[in-house]
Design an enzyme around this catalytic site. Structure first.
Site, PDB file in Angstrom:
ATOM      1  N   SER A 138     -26.637 -41.400 -42.457  1.00 26.05           N
ATOM      2  CA  SER A 138     -27.522 -42.448 -41.958  1.00 26.05           C
ATOM      3  C   SER A 138     -28.962 -41.971 -42.053  1.00 26.05           C
ATOM      4  O   SER A 138     -29.229 -40.761 -42.047  1.00 26.05           O
ATOM      5  CB  SER A 138     -27.211 -42.744 -40.484  1.00 26.05           C
ATOM      6  OG  SER A 138     -28.224 -43.556 -39.914  1.00 26.05           O
ATOM      7  N   TYR A 152     -25.876 -39.709 -31.922  1.00 28.58           N
ATOM      8  CA  TYR A 152     -25.566 -40.278 -33.248  1.00 28.58           C
ATOM      9  C   TYR A 152     -26.350 -39.550 -34.336  1.00 28.58           C
ATOM     10  O   TYR A 152     -25.787 -39.146 -35.366  1.00 28.58           O
ATOM     11  CB  TYR A 152     -25.914 -41.769 -33.237  1.00 28.58           C
ATOM     12  CG  TYR A 152     -25.677 -42.481 -34.545  1.00 28.58           C
ATOM     13  CD1 TYR A 152     -24.384 -42.756 -34.984  1.00 28.58           C
ATOM     14  CD2 TYR A 152     -26.742 -42.915 -35.336  1.00 28.58           C
ATOM     15  CE1 TYR A 152     -24.159 -43.424 -36.181  1.00 28.58           C
ATOM     16  CE2 TYR A 152     -26.534 -43.581 -36.530  1.00 28.58           C
ATOM     17  CZ  TYR A 152     -25.234 -43.841 -36.948  1.00 28.58           C
ATOM     18  OH  TYR A 152     -25.027 -44.513 -38.130  1.00 28.58           O
TER      19      TYR A 152
HETATM   20  N1  LIG Z   1     -24.709 -50.646 -40.075  1.00 26.00           N
HETATM   21  C1  LIG Z   1     -25.744 -49.865 -40.278  1.00 26.00           C
HETATM   22  O1  LIG Z   1     -26.902 -50.298 -40.223  1.00 26.00           O
HETATM   23  C2  LIG Z   1     -25.532 -48.430 -40.599  1.00 26.00           C
HETATM   24  C3  LIG Z   1     -26.673 -47.666 -40.896  1.00 26.00           C
HETATM   25  C4  LIG Z   1     -26.506 -46.318 -41.210  1.00 26.00           C
HETATM   26  C5  LIG Z   1     -25.236 -45.760 -41.246  1.00 26.00           C
HETATM   27  N2  LIG Z   1     -24.154 -46.533 -40.944  1.00 26.00           N
HETATM   28  C6  LIG Z   1     -22.842 -45.875 -40.997  1.00 26.00           C
HETATM   29  O2  LIG Z   1     -21.985 -46.598 -41.857  1.00 26.00           O
HETATM   30  C7  LIG Z   1     -20.626 -46.435 -41.438  1.00 26.00           C
HETATM   31  C8  LIG Z   1     -19.973 -47.795 -41.276  1.00 26.00           C
HETATM   32  O3  LIG Z   1     -20.733 -48.527 -40.331  1.00 26.00           O
HETATM   33  P1  LIG Z   1     -20.550 -50.088 -40.092  1.00 26.00           P
HETATM   34  O4  LIG Z   1     -21.891 -50.607 -39.758  1.00 26.00           O
HETATM   35  O5  LIG Z   1     -19.771 -50.711 -41.193  1.00 26.00           O
HETATM   36  O6  LIG Z   1     -19.683 -50.017 -38.735  1.00 26.00           O
HETATM   37  P2  LIG Z   1     -18.546 -50.988 -38.159  1.00 26.00           P
HETATM   38  O7  LIG Z   1     -18.470 -50.701 -36.705  1.00 26.00           O
HETATM   39  O8  LIG Z   1     -18.781 -52.378 -38.616  1.00 26.00           O
HETATM   40  O9  LIG Z   1     -17.229 -50.425 -38.872  1.00 26.00           O
HETATM   41  C9  LIG Z   1     -16.747 -49.141 -38.597  1.00 26.00           C
HETATM   42  C10 LIG Z   1     -15.263 -49.120 -38.861  1.00 26.00           C
HETATM   43  O10 LIG Z   1     -14.793 -47.793 -38.526  1.00 26.00           O
HETATM   44  C11 LIG Z   1     -13.599 -47.920 -37.778  1.00 26.00           C
HETATM   45  N3  LIG Z   1     -13.404 -46.763 -36.902  1.00 26.00           N
HETATM   46  C12 LIG Z   1     -14.185 -46.385 -35.860  1.00 26.00           C
HETATM   47  N4  LIG Z   1     -13.641 -45.314 -35.255  1.00 26.00           N
HETATM   48  C13 LIG Z   1     -12.512 -45.008 -35.933  1.00 26.00           C
HETATM   49  C14 LIG Z   1     -11.507 -44.015 -35.783  1.00 26.00           C
HETATM   50  N5  LIG Z   1     -11.564 -43.093 -34.799  1.00 26.00           N
HETATM   51  N6  LIG Z   1     -10.481 -43.997 -36.659  1.00 26.00           N
HETATM   52  C15 LIG Z   1     -10.403 -44.925 -37.650  1.00 26.00           C
HETATM   53  N7  LIG Z   1     -11.312 -45.884 -37.840  1.00 26.00           N
HETATM   54  C16 LIG Z   1     -12.360 -45.934 -36.984  1.00 26.00           C
HETATM   55  C17 LIG Z   1     -13.782 -49.197 -36.977  1.00 26.00           C
HETATM   56  O11 LIG Z   1     -12.539 -49.703 -36.512  1.00 26.00           O
HETATM   57  C18 LIG Z   1     -14.480 -50.099 -37.982  1.00 26.00           C
HETATM   58  O12 LIG Z   1     -13.564 -50.827 -38.757  1.00 26.00           O
HETATM   59  C19 LIG Z   1     -20.664 -45.630 -40.134  1.00 26.00           C
HETATM   60  O13 LIG Z   1     -20.429 -44.266 -40.427  1.00 26.00           O
HETATM   61  C20 LIG Z   1     -22.103 -45.830 -39.667  1.00 26.00           C
HETATM   62  O14 LIG Z   1     -22.559 -44.769 -38.856  1.00 26.00           O
HETATM   63  C21 LIG Z   1     -24.265 -47.848 -40.620  1.00 26.00           C
END
Ligand SMILES: NC(=O)c1ccc[n+]([C@@H]2O[C@H](COP(=O)([O-])OP(=O)(O)OC[C@H]3O[C@@H](n4cnc5c(N)ncnc54)[C@H](O)[C@@H]3O)[C@@H](O)[C@H]2O)c1
Length: 244
Positions: A138, A152
């Site tokens: 991130s 985080y």
């Molecule tokens: N959305 C953003 O703006 C953003 C920005 C930077 C980084 N990220 C990173 O991108 C990745 C995905 O984020 P997102 O926005 O799609 O999140 P989201 O919450 O929409 O999806 C995350 C998924 O991970 C699954 N998950 C969580 N804990 C788990 C576990 N212990 N075992 C199995 N599955 C698990 C959840 O059930 C969910 O389906 C993450 O690593 C997040 O930190 C997101």
């Protein structure tokens, strides 16, 4: 149609929704066989059905679950060519309000999981000519000032450390490891935060947030043979929020 991932056996963690679902769809469209590992059974099954893939219910922080996912991918598709370590959690919390339990859990889910998948996957890949691993970090790892919490940001910095060190140690087995640092991507993880803070979009130099598909396109490239000499890097996909 781009078929640069044709026949590859890939695992996408956290593929039931958000960025992970977009990655699973994109790599499947390009010909990959995909195993989705997630806690969310119903949504995960739905995505798997849509892309002709396999869903495995797994807690990515647990070694037995991780090893079962890797075994499933190897059994179902005759090998393992790549892993996208995408599953992650966060909580919007002030520095002084971070509880010890939250600190530990967020490290388990966001960092330990990626180590467990890298170790289990690389054990297979080193015996079969190599592979590619993509870790979703991130911009929080690079000092984004509105990040959800210090906990985080610390985990996402850990992801970059894991990416660089595993890339160096696994290169001799032709295993490439890269990270993506997404900026603001509209997903269920941050939908409420963005609704509460519309000004954050205006701060993006290109003036618009990312879509999950933007992250997916870079992940697909890094998994493909076109990226065969790229390892140990972190790719900012963020509209210019972090320029390093
Ligand atoms: N959305 C953003 O703006 C953003 C920005 C930077 C980084 N990220 C990173 O991108 C990745 C995905 O984020 P997102 O926005 O799609 O999140 P989201 O919450 O929409 O999806 C995350 C998924 O991970 C699954 N998950 C969580 N804990 C788990 C576990 N212990 N075992 C199995 N599955 C698990 C959840 O059930 C969910 O389906 C993450 O690593 C997040 O930190 C997101």
């Amino acid at each position: 149609m781009n078929t640069d991932l044709a026949g590859k056996s890939l695992i996408v963690t956290g593929g039931a929704q958000g960025i992970g679902a977009a990655i699973a769809k994109t790599v499947a469209e390009r010909g990959a066989h995909v195993v989705i590992a997630d806690l969310k059974e119903e949504q995960g099954q739905e995505v798997a059905k849509l892309i002709g893939g396999t869903f495995v219910r797994a807690d990515v922080s647990q070694r037995a679950d991780v090893e079962a996912v890797v075994a499933r991918a190897v059994d179902a598709h005759g090998g393992l060519d790549g892993i996208v370590n995408n599953a992650g959690i966060t909580r919007f919390v002030d520095f002084f309000e971070i509880e010890d339990e939250h600190w530990d859990r967020i490290h388990e889910v966001n960092v330990r999981s990626m180590f467990l998948f890298t170790r289990a996957g690389a054990r297979h890949m080193r015996e079969h000519g190599g592979g590619a691993i993509v870790n979703i970090s991130s911009m929080a790892a690079k000092g984004y000032r509105h990040t959800s919490s210090a906990a985080y940001a610390t985990t996402k910095g850990g992801v970059l450390g894991l990416t660089r060190s595993s890339a160096m140690q696994l290169a001799r087995y032709n295993i490439r490891v890269n990270a993506i640092c997404p900026g603001i991507v509209i997903t269920p993880l941050n939908a409420q935060w963005l609704a509460d803070n519309p000004g954050y979009i205006e701060e993006i130099p290109l003036g618009r947030p990312c879509r999950p598909e933007h992250i997916a396109a870079v992940a697909a490239f890094l998994l493909s043979d076109q990226a065969s000499v790229i390892t140990g890097q972190s790719w900012n996909v963020d509209g210019g929020l972090v320029i390093d």
